[in-house]
Design an enzyme around this catalytic site. Structure first.
Site, PDB file in Angstrom:
ATOM      1  N   LYS A 149      85.543  75.742  56.150  1.00 20.60           N
ATOM      2  CA  LYS A 149      84.590  75.173  56.994  1.00 20.60           C
ATOM      3  C   LYS A 149      85.375  74.005  57.854  1.00 20.60           C
ATOM      4  O   LYS A 149      84.993  74.073  59.121  1.00 20.60           O
ATOM      5  CB  LYS A 149      83.640  74.368  55.930  1.00 20.60           C
TER       6      LYS A 149
ATOM      7  N   ARG B 237      74.754  70.477  49.966  1.00 18.05           N
ATOM      8  CA  ARG B 237      75.486  71.213  49.133  1.00 18.05           C
ATOM      9  C   ARG B 237      74.332  71.474  47.905  1.00 18.05           C
ATOM     10  O   ARG B 237      74.854  72.100  46.800  1.00 18.05           O
ATOM     11  CB  ARG B 237      76.689  70.410  48.134  1.00 18.05           C
TER      12      ARG B 237
ATOM     13  N   ARG C 238      97.105  74.582  49.838  1.00 18.02           N
ATOM     14  CA  ARG C 238      96.590  73.907  51.004  1.00 18.02           C
ATOM     15  C   ARG C 238      97.302  72.307  50.514  1.00 18.02           C
ATOM     16  O   ARG C 238      97.363  72.003  49.600  1.00 18.02           O
ATOM     17  CB  ARG C 238      95.154  73.803  50.738  1.00 18.02           C
TER      18      ARG C 238
ATOM     19  N   ARG D  82      95.806  67.427  47.131  1.00 13.38           N
ATOM     20  CA  ARG D  82      94.625  66.739  46.696  1.00 13.38           C
ATOM     21  C   ARG D  82      94.412  66.863  45.084  1.00 13.38           C
ATOM     22  O   ARG D  82      94.595  68.054  44.883  1.00 13.38           O
ATOM     23  CB  ARG D  82      93.175  67.285  47.348  1.00 13.38           C
TER      24      ARG D  82
ATOM     25  N   ARG E  56      85.159  73.635  40.771  1.00 15.14           N
ATOM     26  CA  ARG E  56      84.432  73.582  42.003  1.00 15.14           C
ATOM     27  C   ARG E  56      83.892  74.810  42.412  1.00 15.14           C
ATOM     28  O   ARG E  56      82.695  74.539  43.059  1.00 15.14           O
ATOM     29  CB  ARG E  56      85.340  72.930  43.416  1.00 15.14           C
TER      30      ARG E  56
HETATM   31  P1  AMP Z   1      85.017  68.788  50.197  1.00 13.97           P
HETATM   32  O1  AMP Z   1      86.104  68.186  51.027  1.00 13.97           O
HETATM   33  O2  AMP Z   1      83.917  69.158  51.159  1.00 13.97           O
HETATM   34  O3  AMP Z   1      85.362  69.873  49.388  1.00 13.97           O
HETATM   35  O4  AMP Z   1      84.609  67.644  49.140  1.00 13.97           O
HETATM   36  C1  AMP Z   1      85.442  67.021  48.168  1.00 13.97           C
HETATM   37  C2  AMP Z   1      84.507  66.440  47.103  1.00 13.97           C
HETATM   38  O5  AMP Z   1      83.641  65.514  47.669  1.00 13.97           O
HETATM   39  C3  AMP Z   1      83.716  67.231  46.301  1.00 13.97           C
HETATM   40  O6  AMP Z   1      84.202  68.386  45.422  1.00 13.97           O
HETATM   41  C4  AMP Z   1      82.572  66.650  45.704  1.00 13.97           C
HETATM   42  O7  AMP Z   1      83.128  65.863  44.754  1.00 13.97           O
HETATM   43  C5  AMP Z   1      82.534  65.426  46.874  1.00 13.97           C
HETATM   44  N1  AMP Z   1      81.300  65.883  47.748  1.00 13.97           N
HETATM   45  C6  AMP Z   1      81.654  66.207  49.256  1.00 13.97           C
HETATM   46  N2  AMP Z   1      80.371  66.640  49.970  1.00 13.97           N
HETATM   47  C7  AMP Z   1      79.423  66.442  48.934  1.00 13.97           C
HETATM   48  C8  AMP Z   1      78.264  66.714  48.911  1.00 13.97           C
HETATM   49  N3  AMP Z   1      77.406  66.997  50.216  1.00 13.97           N
HETATM   50  N4  AMP Z   1      77.595  66.749  47.735  1.00 13.97           N
HETATM   51  C9  AMP Z   1      78.174  66.064  46.572  1.00 13.97           C
HETATM   52  N5  AMP Z   1      79.281  66.002  46.596  1.00 13.97           N
HETATM   53  C10 AMP Z   1      80.178  66.007  47.870  1.00 13.97           C
END
Ligand code: AMP
Length: 225
Positions: free
Chosen positions: A13, A88, A127, A162, A173
């Site tokens: 994404k 999400r 990554r 990360r 996740r």
């Molecule tokens: P991402 O970089 O989008 O994979 O987000 C990393 C982490 O941030 C996720 O594993 C969640 O812990 C948190 N996070 C990001 N976006 C959301 C969302 N829309 N709802 C809840 N947690 C989020």
């Protein structure tokens, strides 16, 4: 363009969003980037979010909806936006519907990046991300490594793995995605704005999205009396 990018962690994404923003000036809104920036800056939001992020859990809906409510008031979204990592959950999608309705904003489409689990696992464990919150350039140790000394080729800051990209956190996740986020596929399909894309190349996905938007605008025009 005004789109949502839906897909499991590692579906691509963020990379697709970065390419599309270069093409038409839309802004990428990544809740993950906003949260990581807050964690790095040590703000109250960051302190609250960190334990959820590091465990691979979702941050509570109320926190995320608050962030998005504020972000959607920024003027730069007039150029268009790509939502990356939001919504999400079903409550987040419902809150987004209400926020957009209040502001008379109509989504062009929801792109569902459908990538096999094995590809996702390989992508995420290889990554690496620039630790500079203002940069967050993404690297891959196999196909797009950082500089030989481990620094970011764009800004020179250290490139790191990360905490939520270890095999355990990724598995968690991915399971949470299936339980909480995958139901959004049906949610947006029912609204008639879902486009599922199975291409795994960034350029292929970007092209499919651009084509999807063109087709939809033609359909919308032909339905206008
Ligand atoms: P991402 O970089 O989008 O994979 O987000 C990393 C982490 O941030 C996720 O594993 C969640 O812990 C948190 N996070 C990001 N976006 C959301 C969302 N829309 N709802 C809840 N947690 C989020």
């Amino acid at each position: 363009m005004r789109i949502i990018l839906l897909g499991a962690p590692g579906a691509g994404k963020g990379t697709v969003a970065k390419l599309l923003t270069k093409l038409d000036g839309s802004v990428q809104i990544s809740t993950g980037d906003i949260l990581r920036g807050a964690v790095k800056a040590g703000t109250p939001l960051g302190k609250k979010a960190q334990r959820y992020i590091d465990r691979g859990d979702l941050v509570p809906d109320s926190v995320i909806i608050g962030i998005m409510e504020k972000r959607l008031h920024d003027l730069d979204i007039r150029k268009g936006f790509l939502l990356d990592g939001f919504p999400r959950t079903i409550p987040q999608a419902e809150a987004l519907d209400a926020l957009l309705k209040k502001r008379n904003i109509i989504l062009d489409l929801v792109a569902n990046l459908d990538v096999p689990r094995a590809v996702i696992l390989d992508r995420l464990t290889t990554r690496r991300t620039c630790s500079n919150p203002a940069c967050q350039e993404i690297y891959n140790v196999k196909s797009n490594p950082p500089a030989p000394d481990g620094s970011c080729r764009k800004c020179g800051c250290p490139v790191t793995q990360r905490a939520d990209e270890t095999v355990d956190a990724i598995t968690k996740r991915y399971n949470i995605y299936n339980e909480k986020t995958a139901p959004l596929i049906n949610y947006y399909e029912k609204k008639g704005i879902l486009l599922t894309i199975q291409d795994t190349s960034t350029e292929g996905v970007a092209k499919a999205i651009q084509k999807g938007i063109m087709v939809k605008s033609r359909q919308d025009r032909s339905q206008t009396p």
